[in-house]
Design a protein around this motif. Sequence first.
Motif, PDB file in Angstrom:
ATOM      1  N   UNK A 182      -8.627 -37.840   8.857  1.00 12.32           N
ATOM      2  CA  UNK A 182      -7.645 -38.836   8.419  1.00 12.32           C
ATOM      3  C   UNK A 182      -8.408 -40.126   8.110  1.00 12.32           C
ATOM      4  N   UNK A 183      -7.693 -41.082   7.529  1.00 12.96           N
ATOM      5  CA  UNK A 183      -8.283 -42.387   7.235  1.00 12.96           C
ATOM      6  C   UNK A 183      -7.433 -43.477   7.859  1.00 12.96           C
ATOM      7  N   UNK A 184      -7.948 -44.676   7.873  1.00 14.63           N
ATOM      8  CA  UNK A 184      -7.187 -45.803   8.407  1.00 14.63           C
ATOM      9  C   UNK A 184      -5.920 -46.060   7.600  1.00 14.63           C
ATOM     10  N   UNK A 185      -5.916 -45.708   6.320  1.00 15.16           N
ATOM     11  CA  UNK A 185      -4.714 -45.878   5.506  1.00 15.16           C
ATOM     12  C   UNK A 185      -3.573 -44.990   6.008  1.00 15.16           C
ATOM     13  N   UNK A 186      -3.907 -43.865   6.644  1.00 13.46           N
ATOM     14  CA  UNK A 186      -2.875 -42.958   7.147  1.00 13.46           C
ATOM     15  C   UNK A 186      -2.064 -43.556   8.286  1.00 13.46           C
TER      16      UNK A 186
END
Length: 287
Positions: A182-186
């Motif tokens: 996952x990414x921080x945007x998620x």
Amino acid sequence: MERRDVEVFLTLAEELHFGRTARRLRVSQARVSQSVKAMERRIGAPLFDRTSRRVALTPIGRRLESDIRPAFEQLLAGIERAITAGRGIEGTLRLSFEAPALAELIALPLKAFRARYPACEIEIREAPFADPFAPLRSGEADVAVMLLPVTEDGLTTGPVVHTEPMVLAVAAGHPFARREFVTLEDLARDVVLRAAHPPPAYWSETTPEGKPITRGRAYGTFQELLLVIGAGEGICPLAAHAEQYFARPGIAFVPFRDAPEAHWGLVWPTAGETGRVRAFATEFQST
């Protein structure tokens, strides 16, 4: 060149007698002869003139003695000071952990500290999940292992003791659970849960691209937090060791691709810094 060989050489340079040197060092005369021969082979020249009646330093031997004796005596003095300081670290060091599993992850430095300061006992306790600073404020702990950075007034931050990646804890049926990462945007796509104590100053309310992050209700224990994550009520970023120590069928731990690593470090009250605390911090600075 072994320290014992240097000690034999310097003692023989004083005594100029193999028997007296052996008795003084409590070794055999053969051991003294072996050490001297080993050094001479290493130097490539005789260090002593030996006859049946006398032992004397050669010019190279005299120069070697004058070159290394001050350094060797300084080394011995440093070791003696360390031993004296070590024997002076006594009593009890009370250590609290924001994440109890960290006690196992830093087991080697803990073991080294106990070996170096046998007269100092370490008491380990778990800090309350809702308020990990409480043991330091109340005086129940001398030093704590906490997630950095710490910006609380009156506390000193010491060395980092453990570094690890971040993961996102989600329910096993969550769409994120099927991803490789996952990414921080998620974080903007679900409710982000946290502990009951106020979020630290470095927690952002938006993603790197500026999307707002919805904060869910706070929970007083880690087990409560895991329970509601498993029930699908939200997601929570955690240090990666959570996957090993708190794995359960209802929760998936998905690696972050872009989150900074989690740094755990020593923290103690500035006004409560003692010799025990300094010695403990030094143990980690040297690892």
